[in-house]
Scaffold this motif. Structure first.
Motif, short mmCIF file in Angstrom:
data_model
loop_
_atom_site.label_atom_id
_atom_site.label_comp_id
_atom_site.label_asym_id
_atom_site.label_seq_id
_atom_site.Cartn_x
_atom_site.Cartn_y
_atom_site.Cartn_z
N UNK A 170 0.47 -3.94 -23.05
CA UNK A 170 0.70 -4.89 -21.95
C UNK A 170 2.19 -5.12 -21.81
N UNK A 171 2.68 -4.98 -20.57
CA UNK A 171 4.11 -5.12 -20.32
C UNK A 171 4.49 -6.39 -19.57
N UNK A 177 -10.04 -10.31 -20.60
CA UNK A 177 -10.66 -10.17 -21.92
C UNK A 177 -10.85 -8.71 -22.31
N UNK A 178 -10.79 -7.81 -21.33
CA UNK A 178 -10.96 -6.38 -21.61
C UNK A 178 -9.66 -5.71 -22.06
N UNK A 215 4.94 -16.67 -20.47
CA UNK A 215 4.43 -17.68 -21.43
C UNK A 215 3.10 -18.24 -20.94
N UNK A 216 3.02 -18.56 -19.65
CA UNK A 216 1.75 -19.05 -19.09
C UNK A 216 0.64 -18.02 -19.27
N UNK A 217 0.93 -16.75 -18.99
CA UNK A 217 -0.11 -15.72 -19.08
C UNK A 217 -0.59 -15.57 -20.52
N UNK A 218 0.32 -15.54 -21.48
CA UNK A 218 -0.12 -15.41 -22.88
C UNK A 218 -0.91 -16.63 -23.32
N UNK A 237 -1.54 -10.71 -30.96
CA UNK A 237 -1.51 -9.42 -31.62
C UNK A 237 -2.57 -8.45 -31.15
N UNK A 238 -3.56 -8.93 -30.38
CA UNK A 238 -4.61 -8.02 -29.92
C UNK A 238 -4.13 -7.09 -28.82
N UNK A 239 -3.36 -7.57 -27.81
CA UNK A 239 -2.64 -6.59 -26.99
C UNK A 239 -1.33 -6.21 -27.70
#
Length: 318
Positions: A106-107, A99-100, A117-120, A132-134
């Motif tokens: 982010x790469x 959350x930070x 896909x799982x991570x996003x 869009x936040x990262x």
């Protein structure tokens, strides 16, 4: 003479007996092809090169939804992995929780890769980070052509993190030991989440999801020529997987080089109701539906697919 089929898979206790010839697929001769798993994916999704191959779940679904009918699949999931442990930051980073990472760079190795896909999806659903936040960066071309909200960047993803060109990364492959030692401590980079193994178990306990990464694809024309092949291959690979899991618990000799493997498998069996690596269409379909939702949210999937579009008809009842 039995017909010869080409097969390409990474080696594991779920595949080695098949690739080595220790277990035979009745009625067929298998010609095992050598390549990295990334190259296998590219060869199969771009050229349908192999009669049978391991394949990225995401790339397979994207291609199928886009109208590609060259491949079918069986619900044999050669790779499954929790990816909380695959998020890395520099050792001097102040961040300790996903959350930070709002507003950070982010790469990913590749935007469409299943782990990414799982991570996003978890960024949005588990950690409250909206699209869009990262700021997304990738480090290799997409294996299935797609439009992505990421900047393709030259160079090595680990070097980019160490040099500060990105703030955090996700990598399915473990970083080089020179920057991330075998202990997981004391290197130039570290995992983002402290106590990440407990975090992954808590995620499973809460969701029941052990994320699928790879399935087994078959060339459609091969399955049409040999309609008994998909079901027979499924049953053979299910048996090999079950033998592999049983081998992990054999105490007369340790089948791995992990001194505490038996404790780990027993703990996983308690948490996962004895089936620590489930195959089959019915037991896994709910998870695949969820994953397709993540793909749609990423703008990578044009439409949801029905079970009969994803898997060969002979294995739908598995």
């Amino acid at each position: 003479m039995d017909p010869k089929l080409t097969i390409a898979m990474s080696e594991s206790d779920r595949t080695l007996k098949l690739l080595s010839g220790a277990r035979r697929l009745p009625g067929f001769e298998l010609d095992a092809q050598q390549a990295t798993v990334e190259q296998i994916f590219i060869n199969q999704v771009s050229e349908a090169m192999y009669d049978i191959s391991e394949l990225s779940l995401a790339s397979y679904l994207i291609a199928k939804a886009g109208g590609d009918k060259r491949l079918t699949a069986i619900p044999v999931f050669l790779s499954r992995s929790f990816r909380h442990n695959a998020i890395y930051v520099r050792a001097d980073s102040p961040w300790r929780h996903p959350s930070e990472l709002k507003g950070r760079r982010f790469g990913f190795p590749e935007f469409q890769m299943t782990a990414a896909v799982w991570i996003r999806g978890m960024f949005r659903e588990e950690w409250g980070i909206r699209e869009g936040e990262p700021e997304w960066f990738t480090f290799r071309p997409e294996r299935v052509p797609v439009n992505i909200p990421a900047r393709l960047t030259e160079g090595d993803i680990f070097e980019a993190l160490v040099e500060g060109r990105v703030d955090a990364i996700m990598s399915a492959r473990r970083p080089p030991e020179k920057i991330f030692p075998a202990t997981g401590e004391g290197g130039a980079i570290r995992r983002l989440i402290p106590n990440v193994w407990d975090e992954e178990r808590a995620y499973y306990d809460r969701t029941g999801i052990f994320p699928i990464m790879h399935l087994v694809s078959l060339k459609s024309e091969t399955a049409e020529r040999y309609p008994e092949l998909p079901k027979h291959l499924y049953e053979l690979m299910l048996g090999i997987k079950n033998e592999g899991v049983a081998g992990l618990l054999e105490t007369i000799k340790n089948n791995t080089s992990d001194p505490w493997i038996w404790e780990s498998v027993e703990r996983a069996s308690r948490l996962m109701n004895d089936d620590i690596w489930p195959y089959g269409a019915q037991a896994n379909w709910e998870q695949i539906v969820k994953f397709m939702g993540y793909l749609r949210e990423d703008g990578l999937l044009k439409r949801d697919l029905a079970p009969e579009e994803v898997f060969h008809s002979s294995v739908l009842n598995t």
